[in-house]
Design an enzyme around this catalytic site. Structure first.
Site, PDB file in Angstrom:
ATOM      1  N   ASN A 175       0.841  -1.191   0.000  1.00 22.81           N
ATOM      2  CA  ASN A 175       0.000   0.000   0.000  1.00 22.81           C
ATOM      3  C   ASN A 175       0.888   1.257   0.000  1.00 22.81           C
ATOM      4  OD1 ASN A 175      -1.450   2.237   1.017  1.00 22.81           O
ATOM      5  ND2 ASN A 175      -2.958   0.872   1.945  1.00 22.81           N
ATOM      6  N   LYS A 234       0.308   3.815   2.777  1.00 22.04           N
ATOM      7  CA  LYS A 234       0.854   3.362   4.056  1.00 22.04           C
ATOM      8  C   LYS A 234       2.370   3.532   4.062  1.00 22.04           C
ATOM      9  CE  LYS A 234      -1.270  -0.192   6.533  1.00 22.04           C
ATOM     10  NZ  LYS A 234      -1.588  -1.599   6.708  1.00 22.04           N
ATOM     11  N   GLU A 280      -1.269 -14.629   4.169  1.00 24.02           N
ATOM     12  CA  GLU A 280      -2.627 -14.310   4.621  1.00 24.02           C
ATOM     13  C   GLU A 280      -2.626 -13.872   6.079  1.00 24.02           C
ATOM     14  OE1 GLU A 280      -6.064 -16.375   3.778  1.00 24.02           O
ATOM     15  OE2 GLU A 280      -5.248 -17.415   2.020  1.00 24.02           O
ATOM     16  N   ASP A 304      -0.603  -4.206  11.648  1.00 23.10           N
ATOM     17  CA  ASP A 304      -2.018  -4.488  11.414  1.00 23.10           C
ATOM     18  C   ASP A 304      -2.814  -3.517  12.267  1.00 23.10           C
ATOM     19  OD1 ASP A 304      -4.139  -5.782  10.180  1.00 23.10           O
ATOM     20  OD2 ASP A 304      -4.395  -7.179  11.837  1.00 23.10           O
ATOM     21  N   SER A 305      -3.953  -3.096  11.746  1.00 25.48           N
ATOM     22  CA  SER A 305      -4.729  -2.097  12.481  1.00 25.48           C
ATOM     23  C   SER A 305      -6.217  -2.291  12.220  1.00 25.48           C
ATOM     24  CB  SER A 305      -4.320  -0.688  12.036  1.00 25.48           C
ATOM     25  OG  SER A 305      -4.613  -0.511  10.662  1.00 25.48           O
ATOM     26  N   PHE A 322     -10.024   8.098   5.942  1.00 27.86           N
ATOM     27  CA  PHE A 322     -10.457   6.917   5.195  1.00 27.86           C
ATOM     28  C   PHE A 322     -11.141   5.969   6.179  1.00 27.86           C
ATOM     29  CE2 PHE A 322      -7.572   3.526   6.593  1.00 27.86           C
ATOM     30  CZ  PHE A 322      -6.638   4.275   7.299  1.00 27.86           C
ATOM     31  N   HIS A 379      -3.740   6.150  16.439  1.00 22.94           N
ATOM     32  CA  HIS A 379      -3.215   4.872  16.922  1.00 22.94           C
ATOM     33  C   HIS A 379      -1.896   4.534  16.223  1.00 22.94           C
ATOM     34  CE1 HIS A 379      -5.845   4.634  13.527  1.00 22.94           C
ATOM     35  NE2 HIS A 379      -5.630   3.370  13.282  1.00 22.94           N
TER      36      HIS A 379
END
Ligand code: IMP
Length: 204
Positions: free
Chosen positions: A10, A13, A43, A72-73, A153, A181
């Site tokens: 991404n 990101k 995955e 991860d969020s 977003f 965060h």
């Protein structure tokens, strides 16, 4: 020069992470999965944000031999027992977009009085498959009954940040990036790198 692989494709990101980590050390070179031969994407099968961050960092650091940052969020809503949680991106099904996820959350929360929620960002840095460090950043807020704001977003238009009486979608990006965060997790990463956490240590 120290290299750090960001376990993401991404671009937004990557830019955000670059922005945060550029202050960590001038000799840090950041790469993303598009810059290296990393094979098939892994995955996200973990049951927590931290597990998913660790899975990604561990896997890509093993495959590429590079120190790797995995993250991860997502959003945890108290009245929903922490859902959507690790399924935040897939909350309204595989093909759905932000609009559908927001609509589904509004619907699930229609008759719910307890509006407390929090965003969580978990980050893990791994070397040759083993975790060197893990950090978590959270920010507490309330889920509104309708969308407010056009920025941000994901769930931002529903997420009220009480200290500023604004949703994350109403805040200028620079402001959100100061309190989010992700910012709270990445500040810890920056400190870890600044203190030499990525330096190679002798084995004995
Ligand atoms: P991931 O960390 O890229 O897997 O993102 C998980 C999902 O959580 C995103 O698709 C969003 O739906 C949600 N999410 C994570 N961070 C934010 C945020 O800062 N604002 C709004 N939604 C977010």
């Amino acid at each position: 020069m120290t290299a750090l692989l960001l376990a993401t494709r991404n671009r937004g990101k990557k830019r955000e992470l670059e922005h945060f980590l550029s202050a960590a050390g001038a000799s840090l070179r950041l790469l993303s999965l598009d810059d290296v031969a990393a094979g098939e994407d892994i995955e996200e099968t973990g049951g927590t944000f931290a597990e998913n961050a660790r899975l990604k960092a561990g896997h890509y650091s093993r495959v590429t031999g590079l120190d790797t940052l995995g993250d991860d969020s997502g959003l945890e809503v108290a009245a929903l027992g922490g859902r959507p949680g690790v399924l935040s991106a897939r909350y309204a099904g595989p093909g759905a977009g932000d609009g559908e996820r927001v609509a589904k959350l509004l619907d699930e929360m229609r008759d719910v009085a307890d509006r407390r929620a929090r965003f969580v960002s978990a980050v893990c840095i791994s070397r040759r498959g083993a975790a060197l460090a893990q950090f978590v950043g959270t920010v507490e807020g309330l889920i509104l009954r309708e969308k407010r704001g056009a920025g941000g977003f994901g769930y931002d238009p529903l997420f009220l940040f009480p200290p500023l009486c604004r949703t994350f979608a109403e805040l200028p990006l620079a402001e959100k990036n100061r309190i989010s965060h992700r910012a709270r997790a990445l500040e810890q990463v920056r400190e870890f790198i600044r203190r030499g956490g990525l330096e190679e240590r002798p084995l004995v």
